[in-house]
Design a protein around this motif. Structure first.
Motif, PDB file in Angstrom:
ATOM      1  N   ILE A  94       0.822  -1.215   0.000  1.00 54.39           N
ATOM      2  CA  ILE A  94       0.000   0.000   0.000  1.00 54.39           C
ATOM      3  C   ILE A  94       0.846   1.252   0.000  1.00 54.39           C
ATOM      4  O   ILE A  94       0.347   2.355   0.155  1.00 54.39           O
ATOM      5  CB  ILE A  94      -0.997   0.024   1.185  1.00 54.39           C
ATOM      6  CG1 ILE A  94      -0.252  -0.033   2.534  1.00 54.39           C
ATOM      7  CG2 ILE A  94      -1.989  -1.118   1.104  1.00 54.39           C
ATOM      8  CD1 ILE A  94      -1.175   0.109   3.726  1.00 54.39           C
ATOM      9  N   GLY A  95       2.171   1.090  -0.189  1.00 45.28           N
ATOM     10  CA  GLY A  95       3.025   2.236  -0.433  1.00 45.28           C
ATOM     11  C   GLY A  95       3.542   2.938   0.800  1.00 45.28           C
ATOM     12  O   GLY A  95       4.072   4.047   0.712  1.00 45.28           O
ATOM     13  N   LEU A  96       3.401   2.310   1.972  1.00 47.29           N
ATOM     14  CA  LEU A  96       3.914   2.954   3.174  1.00 47.29           C
ATOM     15  C   LEU A  96       5.396   2.672   3.389  1.00 47.29           C
ATOM     16  O   LEU A  96       6.024   3.289   4.247  1.00 47.29           O
ATOM     17  CB  LEU A  96       3.130   2.458   4.403  1.00 47.29           C
ATOM     18  CG  LEU A  96       1.758   3.090   4.620  1.00 47.29           C
ATOM     19  CD1 LEU A  96       1.025   2.404   5.752  1.00 47.29           C
ATOM     20  CD2 LEU A  96       1.906   4.584   4.910  1.00 47.29           C
ATOM     21  N   GLY A  97       5.906   1.685   2.637  1.00 43.28           N
ATOM     22  CA  GLY A  97       7.308   1.340   2.821  1.00 43.28           C
ATOM     23  C   GLY A  97       7.501   0.444   4.029  1.00 43.28           C
ATOM     24  O   GLY A  97       6.542  -0.067   4.599  1.00 43.28           O
ATOM     25  N   PHE A  98       8.763   0.275   4.409  1.00 44.17           N
ATOM     26  CA  PHE A  98       9.080  -0.698   5.443  1.00 44.17           C
ATOM     27  C   PHE A  98       8.879  -0.176   6.855  1.00 44.17           C
ATOM     28  O   PHE A  98       8.351  -0.861   7.725  1.00 44.17           O
ATOM     29  CB  PHE A  98      10.536  -1.140   5.262  1.00 44.17           C
ATOM     30  CG  PHE A  98      11.051  -1.973   6.406  1.00 44.17           C
ATOM     31  CD1 PHE A  98      10.664  -3.294   6.529  1.00 44.17           C
ATOM     32  CD2 PHE A  98      11.896  -1.418   7.361  1.00 44.17           C
ATOM     33  CE1 PHE A  98      11.124  -4.055   7.585  1.00 44.17           C
ATOM     34  CE2 PHE A  98      12.354  -2.179   8.423  1.00 44.17           C
ATOM     35  CZ  PHE A  98      11.965  -3.499   8.528  1.00 44.17           C
ATOM     36  N   TRP A  99       9.282   1.044   7.127  1.00 39.99           N
ATOM     37  CA  TRP A  99       9.435   1.485   8.517  1.00 39.99           C
ATOM     38  C   TRP A  99       8.172   1.453   9.364  1.00 39.99           C
ATOM     39  O   TRP A  99       8.229   1.047  10.537  1.00 39.99           O
ATOM     40  CB  TRP A  99      10.121   2.857   8.563  1.00 39.99           C
ATOM     41  CG  TRP A  99      11.459   2.770   7.895  1.00 39.99           C
ATOM     42  CD1 TRP A  99      11.787   3.249   6.668  1.00 39.99           C
ATOM     43  CD2 TRP A  99      12.632   2.089   8.385  1.00 39.99           C
ATOM     44  NE1 TRP A  99      13.079   2.911   6.347  1.00 39.99           N
ATOM     45  CE2 TRP A  99      13.624   2.210   7.387  1.00 39.99           C
ATOM     46  CE3 TRP A  99      12.919   1.387   9.546  1.00 39.99           C
ATOM     47  CZ2 TRP A  99      14.892   1.662   7.526  1.00 39.99           C
ATOM     48  CZ3 TRP A  99      14.178   0.837   9.701  1.00 39.99           C
ATOM     49  CH2 TRP A  99      15.144   0.977   8.701  1.00 39.99           C
ATOM     50  N   PRO A 100       6.995   1.856   8.838  1.00 38.98           N
ATOM     51  CA  PRO A 100       5.805   1.770   9.704  1.00 38.98           C
ATOM     52  C   PRO A 100       5.537   0.349  10.193  1.00 38.98           C
ATOM     53  O   PRO A 100       5.001   0.161  11.292  1.00 38.98           O
ATOM     54  CB  PRO A 100       4.671   2.244   8.787  1.00 38.98           C
ATOM     55  CG  PRO A 100       5.328   3.013   7.723  1.00 38.98           C
ATOM     56  CD  PRO A 100       6.678   2.416   7.519  1.00 38.98           C
ATOM     57  N   ALA A 101       5.946  -0.645   9.389  1.00 41.69           N
ATOM     58  CA  ALA A 101       5.677  -2.033   9.770  1.00 41.69           C
ATOM     59  C   ALA A 101       6.390  -2.405  11.051  1.00 41.69           C
ATOM     60  O   ALA A 101       5.946  -3.272  11.792  1.00 41.69           O
ATOM     61  CB  ALA A 101       6.108  -2.974   8.636  1.00 41.69           C
ATOM     62  N   LEU A 102       7.497  -1.744  11.312  1.00 42.57           N
ATOM     63  CA  LEU A 102       8.272  -2.045  12.509  1.00 42.57           C
ATOM     64  C   LEU A 102       7.448  -1.792  13.776  1.00 42.57           C
ATOM     65  O   LEU A 102       7.643  -2.453  14.796  1.00 42.57           O
ATOM     66  CB  LEU A 102       9.527  -1.171  12.518  1.00 42.57           C
ATOM     67  CG  LEU A 102      10.807  -1.799  13.019  1.00 42.57           C
ATOM     68  CD1 LEU A 102      11.071  -3.117  12.369  1.00 42.57           C
ATOM     69  CD2 LEU A 102      11.969  -0.843  12.794  1.00 42.57           C
ATOM     70  N   VAL A 103       6.523  -0.831  13.684  1.00 43.88           N
ATOM     71  CA  VAL A 103       5.639  -0.549  14.809  1.00 43.88           C
ATOM     72  C   VAL A 103       4.338  -1.346  14.665  1.00 43.88           C
ATOM     73  O   VAL A 103       3.832  -1.907  15.633  1.00 43.88           O
ATOM     74  CB  VAL A 103       5.317   0.957  14.878  1.00 43.88           C
ATOM     75  CG1 VAL A 103       4.427   1.260  16.075  1.00 43.88           C
ATOM     76  CG2 VAL A 103       6.603   1.757  14.937  1.00 43.88           C
ATOM     77  N   LEU A 104       3.840  -1.396  13.428  1.00 43.03           N
ATOM     78  CA  LEU A 104       2.554  -2.047  13.185  1.00 43.03           C
ATOM     79  C   LEU A 104       2.603  -3.541  13.453  1.00 43.03           C
ATOM     80  O   LEU A 104       1.669  -4.111  14.017  1.00 43.03           O
ATOM     81  CB  LEU A 104       2.124  -1.823  11.729  1.00 43.03           C
ATOM     82  CG  LEU A 104       1.378  -0.530  11.442  1.00 43.03           C
ATOM     83  CD1 LEU A 104       1.109  -0.399   9.952  1.00 43.03           C
ATOM     84  CD2 LEU A 104       0.061  -0.510  12.215  1.00 43.03           C
ATOM     85  N   ALA A 105       3.701  -4.189  13.059  1.00 44.12           N
ATOM     86  CA  ALA A 105       3.759  -5.654  13.159  1.00 44.12           C
ATOM     87  C   ALA A 105       3.579  -6.138  14.598  1.00 44.12           C
ATOM     88  O   ALA A 105       2.694  -6.954  14.861  1.00 44.12           O
ATOM     89  CB  ALA A 105       5.043  -6.184  12.547  1.00 44.12           C
ATOM     90  N   PRO A 106       4.404  -5.648  15.542  1.00 46.02           N
ATOM     91  CA  PRO A 106       4.189  -6.142  16.911  1.00 46.02           C
ATOM     92  C   PRO A 106       2.808  -5.795  17.455  1.00 46.02           C
ATOM     93  O   PRO A 106       2.201  -6.609  18.168  1.00 46.02           O
ATOM     94  CB  PRO A 106       5.291  -5.469  17.731  1.00 46.02           C
ATOM     95  CG  PRO A 106       5.914  -4.463  16.862  1.00 46.02           C
ATOM     96  CD  PRO A 106       5.587  -4.781  15.452  1.00 46.02           C
ATOM     97  N   LEU A 107       2.291  -4.624  17.082  1.00 50.66           N
ATOM     98  CA  LEU A 107       0.956  -4.235  17.560  1.00 50.66           C
ATOM     99  C   LEU A 107      -0.108  -5.178  17.024  1.00 50.66           C
ATOM    100  O   LEU A 107      -0.899  -5.747  17.774  1.00 50.66           O
ATOM    101  CB  LEU A 107       0.635  -2.802  17.097  1.00 50.66           C
ATOM    102  CG  LEU A 107       1.112  -1.673  18.002  1.00 50.66           C
ATOM    103  CD1 LEU A 107       0.684  -0.330  17.417  1.00 50.66           C
ATOM    104  CD2 LEU A 107       0.527  -1.847  19.400  1.00 50.66           C
ATOM    105  N   ALA A 108      -0.104  -5.350  15.695  1.00 48.63           N
ATOM    106  CA  ALA A 108      -1.137  -6.172  15.068  1.00 48.63           C
ATOM    107  C   ALA A 108      -1.038  -7.611  15.549  1.00 48.63           C
ATOM    108  O   ALA A 108      -2.033  -8.224  15.947  1.00 48.63           O
ATOM    109  CB  ALA A 108      -0.989  -6.110  13.545  1.00 48.63           C
ATOM    110  N   VAL A 109       0.173  -8.168  15.532  1.00 53.24           N
ATOM    111  CA  VAL A 109       0.334  -9.567  15.919  1.00 53.24           C
ATOM    112  C   VAL A 109       0.020  -9.740  17.400  1.00 53.24           C
ATOM    113  O   VAL A 109      -0.584 -10.740  17.802  1.00 53.24           O
ATOM    114  CB  VAL A 109       1.747 -10.064  15.562  1.00 53.24           C
ATOM    115  CG1 VAL A 109       1.914 -11.506  15.979  1.00 53.24           C
ATOM    116  CG2 VAL A 109       1.996  -9.930  14.074  1.00 53.24           C
TER     117      VAL A 109
END
Lengths: 340, 286
Positions: free
Chosen positions: B56-71
Motif C-alpha cells: 500500500i506504499g507505506l514502505g518498510f518502517w511503519p511495519a516495525l511498529v505495526l507488526a508487533p501491535l497487530a500480531v
C-alpha cells in the motif's frame, strides 16, 4: 484425592461390558466385506486407499490414545515403510535380490527396519523422560527433517519420488485387480484391528493405560514406564510401516510428502476427530475426514484447510474424546476429566 | 578471512533473531504451560505485515511498529477465544494452537497466494570496515534484536510484572494464593510473546522470501533452543539459541542446510538423553 477406581481396573474387572463396541466392529467389518457387491468400482478403489489411511490412524490411536504419547511425526514411519519396500521391490537396495527381493520379504524388511528405528528413537526419547509437549515437538522436528532428507536425496527419487512400483505378489499371484487389492487391504485392516484390540485388552495394555493416566503412581507400583512406552512406540511404528507399504502397493508411487510434516499432522487430525481412545473410532475418523476432504476440497478449494483448522480447534475444545469416540466407548471407560 | 567474518556475522544475525522468537515461546511455555504451535505463524504474520505496508506504499518502517501491535492483538484474540478454555488441559493446547496455525497459514495463502514474495531491503547500502563489506540492514537487524532481548530481560528481572511472572513460573498455585491475577498475567504474556514473534518476522522479512511455510523454519529451531537451553530461565534461551542457531549456521556453511538440521536435531536428542532438564534448566518435577 478421592478418585473413583481407575477406569483401567474397572474395565479389566468386567470384560462382559465390552460387548457393545465389539458388535459395532463386527457390523463395520461385515459392511466392508460385502461392499464390493454394490459393483461400485469407483468406491471400491477409493475405499481401498481410505482403509490404508485407516490402518495408519489405528496405529496412532494405540500410541497416542492408549500410550499417551503425542506423536507429531508418525508419518515418518509410514513414509519409511513405503520407501524401504519400494526400494527393495524395485531392486534399488544392494544385496536384496532373489528371495530377499520378493514382495513378502520387502514387506517384512520394511516393517522390521522401521520398528528398529523406532526402538532407537524411543530409547532416547523415553529414557530421556521426555513427555507431553516436548515429545510432540521433537517428533515434529523429526518429521520435518525426514521430509527434507527425502526431498534432497536424489537416489530415492528426490522431490518427485519413485514411480511404477511393480505389483505386490504372493507365490506368483499378482495383486492387480482392484477387488483383490481391496480384500488384501481389508484383511490387513482386520488383522491390525484384532492385533491392536488384543494389545489394548492384554495386561500390557492395562498397565499402559495406568501409565497414561498417572505415570508416577504406575511407576511406584514397579512398572518400568519407559520400557512400556518404547514397546508401544515400536508396535505403533511397525503398524504405520505396514500401512505405508500398503500405500505403495495400492498407489504404485511414493513421494516425500508421505514421510513429512503434513501427513503427520493430518493423521493427528483424523485420530483426534474420530476419537483417539477407541481404535475403531480412529479408523472411522480417518475414513470420514478423507472422504469429506475428497468431496469438499473440490467445492471449497483453499477454504477447505481453513475450515478444517477451525473445526479442529472447536473439536479440541468441545469434543476432546472425538466424534465417534464417545459413541463407541465403553460406559466404564470414561476418562478422568481434566487429563489428556 | 573476510569470508569467515561475514559468515560469523550472518550466523550471529540468525542467532539473535532466533533468540527473540524463542524467548516469546519460552515465556509463554514457562508461564502458561502452553506450547504455542502457532508461534511460527505469528512470525509469519509479522513478515506479511511488511508485505502489506509495502504494497500500500507505506514502505518498510511503519511495519516495525505495526507488526508487533497487530500480531500482539491477534495473539490476545486467540488467547481469548481459544486458549483460555484449555488451561485445565495443557496438552490439548498444543493441538488447538496447531489448528490455529493451520488456519492462519491457510488465510495467508487465500489472501497472498502460496508463492514466495520478496520485499525490497530498506537500507540497501553496505558498510565497510577494515576492507569487509557488510549489508547495513543486517547490522540494523542485530541492533534491534539486541535491544529487544535486553528489554525483555529488563522487564523480567527489574519490574513488578517480571517479578510476578517469575513467581508464576516458579510455582503457579503459590503465586495465585499470594494474590497474583494469573489469568490476566497469562493474557499479557501471550500478547507479549506474540508481539515478539511478530517483530522478529517483520525485521526478517526483507532478507527472506516471505512464503506461508516460513514460520515453521523458525519455530522448530526456536523450540530446540528451549529444549537444549532448558526451560524456566531466560539465560537458558540465550545458551540454547547460541548453540542451535550457531551450529545451524556453521554446518549450513560447511556442508548443507539439510545436514545442519540433521546434526543439530541429533545433538539435541542426545543432549536431552544426558541432561533432560537442558543445559541451564533447573529440574522441575511437577
Amino acid at each position: 484425592m478421592n478418585k473413583p477406581i481407575s477406569p483401567a481396573i474397572s474395565a479389566a474387572r468386567s470384560p462382559g461390558l465390552r460387548i457393545r463396541p465389539a458388535r459395532i466392529a463386527l457390523g463395520v467389518m461385515v459392511i466392508f466385506l460385502l461392499f464390493p457387491l454394490t459393483k461400485n468400482d469407483y468406491w471400491v478403489v477409493n475405499l481401498t486407499q481410505l482403509m490404508v489411511y485407516g490402518i495408519f490412524a489405528m496405529s496412532l490411536s494405540l500410541v497416542w490414545g492408549y500410550g499417551g504419547i503425542l506423536c507429531f511425526g508418525h508419518a515418518v514411519y509410514f513414509g519409511m515403510g513405503a520407501y524401504i519396500y519400494t526400494l527393495i521391490v524395485k531392486g534399488m537396495l544392494p544385496g536384496f535380490t532373489g528371495i530377499l527381493g520378493t514382495g513378502i520379504m520387502a514387506l517384512i524388511t520394511a516393517i522390521s527396519g522401521v520398528a528398529l528405528f523406532a526402538a532407537v528413537i524411543g530409547y532416547f526419547l523415553f529414557y530421556g523422560r521426555l513427555s507431553g509437549p516436548y515429545l510432540g515437538i521433537v517428533t515434529l522436528a523429526m518429521a520435518v527433517i525426514a521430509e527434507r532428507i527425502a526431498v534432497d536425496w536424489y537416489y530415492i527419487g528426490g522431490y518427485n519420488g519413485l514411480f511404477s512400483i511393480p505389483p505386490f505378489s504372493i507365490g506368483g499371484y499378482q495383486f492387480i485387480d482392484p477387488l483383490a487389492l481391496f480384500y488384501l487391504v481389508l484383511s490387513a485392516a482386520i488383522a491390525v484391528y484384532l492385533l491392536l484390540t488384543h494389545v489394548v485388552k492384554s495386561p500390557f495394555g492395562i498397565i499402559l493405560r495406568a501409565i497414561r493416566d498417572n505415570e508416577p503412581r504406575a511407576e511406584s507400583f514397579g512398572y518400568n514406564s519407559a520400557r512400556h512406552k518404547i514397546i508401544t512406540f515400536v508396535i505403533g511404528a511397525a503398524v504405520a510401516a505396514l500401512s505405508g507399504v500398503l500405500f505403495a502397493v495400492v498407489t504404485e508411487f511414493v513421494s516425500p510428502t508421505l514421510i513429512g510434516f503434513s501427513l503427520s499432522t493430518e493423521v493427528l487430525i483424523w485420530v483426534a476427530l474420530g476419537g483417539k481412545e477407541v481404535i475403531l473410532a480412529a479408523f472411522l475418523g480417518a475414513l470420514a475426514v478423507r472422504a469429506l476432504e475428497a468431496w469438499l476440497s473440490e467445492l471449497m478449494a483453499y477454504y477447505w484447510l481453513l475450515f478444517l483448522g477451525i473445526f479442529f480447534v472447536i473439536a479440541v475444545i468441545y469434543f476432546p474424546r472425538g466424534i465417534f469416540g464417545s459413541w463407541l466407548a465403553d460406559r466404564y471407560e470414561h476418562r478422568i476429566k481434566g487429563r489428556s | 578471512m573476510a569470508d569467515l567474518i561475514i559468515q560469523i556475522l550472518n550466523g550471529l544475525n540468525f542467532v539473535l533473531v532466533l533468540i527473540m522468537v524463542a524467548m516469546g515461546l519460552m515465556i509463554i511455555f514457562g508461564l502458561m504451560n502452553v506450547i504455542n504451535m502457532a508461534h511460527g505463524e505469528f512470525f509469519l504474520l509479522g513478515a506479511y505485515t511488511v508485505v502489506v505496508t509495502n504494497q500500500i506504499g507505506l514502505g518498510f518502517w511503519p511495519a516495525l511498529v505495526l507488526a508487533p501491535l497487530a500480531v500482539g492483538l491477534i495473539g490476545m484474540f486467540i488467547e481469548y477465544v481459544c486458549i483460555r478454555h484449555l488451561y485445565q488441559r495443557p496438552l490439548d493446547t498444543i493441538l488447538a494452537t496447531w489448528g490455529v496455525s493451520l488456519a492462519i497459514k491457510q488465510l495467508i495463502i487465500i489472501f497472498f497466494g502460496p508463492a514466495g514474495l520478496t520485499v525490497s531491503p530498506p537500507l540497501p547500502w553496505m558498510i565497510s570496515v577494515a576492507g569487509i563489506n557488510y549489508p547495513a540492514y543486517r547490522l540494523f537487524i542485530m541492533t534491534v534484536a539486541l535491544i529487544i532481548i535486553a528489554f525483555t530481560f529488563y522487564i523480567f528481572l527489574r519490574t513488578d510484572f517480571g517479578l510476578g511472572a517469575r513467581a508464576v513460573i516458579a510455582n503457579r498455585d503459590m503465586a495465585a494464593t499470594l494474590g497474583i491475577d494469573t489469568r490476566r498475567m497469562y493474557r499479557t504474556t501471550f500478547t507479549f510473546g506474540a508481539a515478539l514473534a511478530g517483530l522478529a518476522g517483520a525485521v526478517m522479512a526483507p532478507i527472506m522470501s516471505c512464503d506461508p511455510q516460513m514460520g515453521l523454519g523458525f519455530f522448530i529451531p526456536a523450540f530446540l533452543s528451549i529444549l537444549v537451553g532448558g526451560t524456566g530461565t531466560l539465560y537458558g534461551v540465550l545458551a540454547g539459541g547460541a548453540i542451535v542457531g550457531g551450529g545451524d549456521s556453521l554446518f549450513s556453511y560447511h556442508y548443507s542446510p539439510v545436514i545442519a538440521q540433521v546434526v543439530i536435531f541429533s545433538l539435541a536428542i542426545v543432549l536431552i538423553r544426558i541432561r533432560p532438564q537442558g543445559l541451564l534448566g533447573a529440574r522441575n518435577n511437577e
